[in-house]
Design a protein around this motif. Structure first.
Motif, PDB file in Angstrom:
ATOM      1  N   MET A  64      -7.248   3.859  -3.083  1.00  0.00           N
ATOM      2  CA  MET A  64      -7.151   3.150  -3.988  1.00  0.00           C
ATOM      3  C   MET A  64      -5.848   1.867  -3.688  1.00  0.00           C
ATOM      4  SD  MET A  64      -7.831   5.400  -7.264  1.00  0.00           S
ATOM      5  CE  MET A  64      -7.298   4.264  -8.424  1.00  0.00           C
ATOM      6  N   ALA A  65      -4.870   2.696  -3.191  1.00  0.00           N
ATOM      7  CA  ALA A  65      -3.856   1.577  -2.701  1.00  0.00           C
ATOM      8  C   ALA A  65      -4.312   0.534  -1.784  1.00  0.00           C
ATOM      9  CB  ALA A  65      -2.517   2.532  -1.993  1.00  0.00           C
ATOM     10  N   ASP A  79      -7.109  -0.630  -1.557  1.00  0.00           N
ATOM     11  CA  ASP A  79      -7.881  -1.624  -2.357  1.00  0.00           C
ATOM     12  C   ASP A  79      -6.889  -2.623  -3.108  1.00  0.00           C
ATOM     13  OD1 ASP A  79     -10.008  -0.379  -1.540  1.00  0.00           O
ATOM     14  OD2 ASP A  79     -10.704   0.452  -3.311  1.00  0.00           O
ATOM     15  N   HIS A  80      -5.793  -2.243  -3.501  1.00  0.00           N
ATOM     16  CA  HIS A  80      -4.948  -3.251  -4.284  1.00  0.00           C
ATOM     17  C   HIS A  80      -4.371  -4.140  -3.275  1.00  0.00           C
ATOM     18  CE1 HIS A  80      -1.762  -4.453  -7.086  1.00  0.00           C
ATOM     19  NE2 HIS A  80      -1.071  -4.185  -6.260  1.00  0.00           N
ATOM     20  N   ALA A  81      -3.889  -3.295  -2.297  1.00  0.00           N
ATOM     21  CA  ALA A  81      -3.175  -4.232  -1.180  1.00  0.00           C
ATOM     22  C   ALA A  81      -4.232  -5.545  -0.684  1.00  0.00           C
ATOM     23  CB  ALA A  81      -2.885  -3.507   0.106  1.00  0.00           C
ATOM     24  N   ASN A  82      -5.625  -5.049  -0.582  1.00  0.00           N
ATOM     25  CA  ASN A  82      -6.708  -5.888  -0.346  1.00  0.00           C
ATOM     26  C   ASN A  82      -6.633  -7.219  -1.115  1.00  0.00           C
ATOM     27  OD1 ASN A  82      -8.870  -6.782   1.444  1.00  0.00           O
ATOM     28  ND2 ASN A  82     -10.346  -5.931   0.075  1.00  0.00           N
ATOM     29  N   ILE A  83      -6.546  -6.833  -2.354  1.00  0.00           N
ATOM     30  CA  ILE A  83      -6.572  -8.064  -3.398  1.00  0.00           C
ATOM     31  C   ILE A  83      -5.244  -8.780  -3.426  1.00  0.00           C
ATOM     32  CG2 ILE A  83      -6.858  -8.393  -5.727  1.00  0.00           C
ATOM     33  CD1 ILE A  83      -8.424  -5.997  -6.130  1.00  0.00           C
ATOM     34  N   ALA A  84      -4.255  -8.026  -3.536  1.00  0.00           N
ATOM     35  CA  ALA A  84      -2.806  -8.641  -3.415  1.00  0.00           C
ATOM     36  C   ALA A  84      -2.457  -9.551  -2.354  1.00  0.00           C
ATOM     37  CB  ALA A  84      -1.908  -7.496  -3.551  1.00  0.00           C
ATOM     38  N   MET A 142       0.697  -1.203   0.005  1.00  0.00           N
ATOM     39  CA  MET A 142       0.008  -0.147  -0.044  1.00  0.00           C
ATOM     40  C   MET A 142       0.734   1.161   0.035  1.00  0.00           C
ATOM     41  SD  MET A 142      -0.840   2.464   2.383  1.00  0.00           S
ATOM     42  CE  MET A 142      -0.694   1.749   3.798  1.00  0.00           C
ATOM     43  N   TYR A 156       2.620   1.959  -3.159  1.00  0.00           N
ATOM     44  CA  TYR A 156       1.564   2.483  -4.432  1.00  0.00           C
ATOM     45  C   TYR A 156       1.370   4.123  -4.262  1.00  0.00           C
ATOM     46  CZ  TYR A 156       0.858  -1.491  -7.183  1.00  0.00           C
ATOM     47  OH  TYR A 156       0.893  -2.808  -8.219  1.00  0.00           O
ATOM     48  N   CYS A 194      -7.666  -3.615   3.828  1.00  0.00           N
ATOM     49  CA  CYS A 194      -6.224  -3.427   3.233  1.00  0.00           C
ATOM     50  C   CYS A 194      -5.616  -4.950   3.476  1.00  0.00           C
ATOM     51  CB  CYS A 194      -5.411  -2.501   3.966  1.00  0.00           C
ATOM     52  SG  CYS A 194      -3.731  -1.968   3.308  1.00  0.00           S
TER      53      CYS A 194
END
Length: 369
Positions: free
Chosen positions: A273-274, A276-281, A60, A63, A156
């Motif tokens: 948004m960062a 959200d990305h960490a949540n998926i990753a 996170m 990004y 996150c």
């Protein structure tokens, strides 16, 4: 000097001076004015050795930095470096740090309602949790709840469904659970205490020595990859599944409300948004690394065991008894539970049609190999 050359030089020079003066009179681009340099500290609840769950905060932060050309920097500190691992929420609430990365069910001692932001026993799996948070009305309810603690929360990370934990001896019946000292986080401790278990809340880095010394009889953490790193298989041979108390637990970013509101709007969006990305990753990585870790654990002698139907059904009954008790006494719990429960029931009804049947069939095909 010839008159024509003089006039040419004078014209160019004059024009240059005019242009320079005009340029100086224009304000700097708006984007530059809204890109302040900001440095935050983030307190994690996790040790650096757990690179996937701890690493989500680093993902996170990376990004955020890249999206702001290094203007907004978030430095991540491991559990215990700035504040104790289980006091991250308190530090963010007080403004001791601007941000934290933790699991909200660590704080059910303050209010059991915190569990909804992470995982409720026999609750939502990871996909369903994201559906509830992002599209099913969960986020507005949780934002309202966290506002009372001066915190803005953002998903996150998610581990996916967890394992049931490491046991020094087999547990086949509810009677076997009586008096068992079990390291278990969140609301699940209150559930299994109804079965006679003695729950213990211990930070991740302190679990191994407690299990090794026999201070506790069993411990759950996350899943094969992290559990292998922490060495639990060396001191407890039986590895149970599933972790019915954590079907799809979110790991949250906690942000001090005043600090968040002081950010430029586009910084707020970048931060969201960062996260959200960490949540998926995080979950994507766990789904990769857990498979190989499980193979290694089994190869080294770990004995995999399912919780018996008796234990599962008794736990399910105890969980819903607890939820009804909380709804009768805690208005904050009741407000979210009355929206969350029908959402969960609808999700299970839908998943039974396609997802569960597909997974069951694929599992059966795999078992034939």
């Amino acid at each position: 000097m010839k008159r024509r050359e003089f006039l040419k030089g004078a014209t160019v020079g004059g024009a240059g001076a005019v242009v320079a003066a005009a340029a100086a009179s224009f304000p700097a681009p708006a984007i530059a004015q809204t890109m302040p340099e900001i440095k935050w500290r983030l307190a994690s609840s996790f040790p650096k050795s757990l690179d996937t769950i701890y690493g989500a905060a680093e993902v996170m932060a990376k990004y955020v930095s890249e999206a702001t050309d290094g203007k907004f920097q978030i430095r991540v500190f491991a559990g215990g470096e700035l504040v104790p691992a289980l006091q991250v929420l308190d530090a963010v609430q007080a403004g001791t740090v601007e941000m934290g990365h933790s699991v909200s069910y660590y704080y059910v001692g303050k209010d059991p309602t915190f569990a909804f932001a992470a995982a409720v026993p026999f609750g939502l799996n990871a996909r369903q949790q994201n559906a509830w948070m992002y599209e099913g009305g969960g986020m507005p309810l949780l934002r309202e709840f966290f506002d009372g603690y001066n915190v803005v929360n953002m998903p996150c990370g998610n581990t996916g469904v967890q394992m049931g934990g490491w046991f020094r001896k087999e547990v086949k019946t509810v009677a076997d659970m009586q008096g068992l000292k079990f390291r278990i986080g969140g609301l699940a401790g209150r559930v299994i205490s109804k079965l006679g278990v003695v729950p213990q809340q211990i930070a991740g880095g302190d679990i191994y020595p407690s299990l090794e010394k026999g201070t506790i009889d069993a411990a759950e953490w996350v899943g094969p990859y992290d559990d292998e790193k922490l060495g639990f298989s060396k001191v407890a041979p039986f590895y149970y599944y599933p972790g019915w108390w954590e079907g799809g637990p979110n790991v949250d970013a906690f942000i001090n409300k005043q600090q968040f509101e002081s950010l430029p709007k586009h910084y707020q969006t970048i931060l969201q948004m960062a996260c959200d990305h960490a949540n998926i990753a995080m979950q994507a990585r766990y789904d990769v690394v857990n498979t190989q870790a499980m193979k290694r654990l089994i190869g080294s002698g770990t004995q995999i065991r399912p919780f018996s139907k008796e234990i599962m059904e008794a736990s399910y009954k105890a969980a819903h008894e607890l939820y009804d008790e909380l709804a009768a006494t805690n208005p904050k719990w009741k407000k979210i539970y009355e929206q969350w429960k029908p959402f969960r029931d609808d999700q299970v009804s839908w998943f039974r049609v396609a997802e569960f049947n597909y997974d069951a069939f694929m599992g059966a095909m795999f078992a034939r190999k």
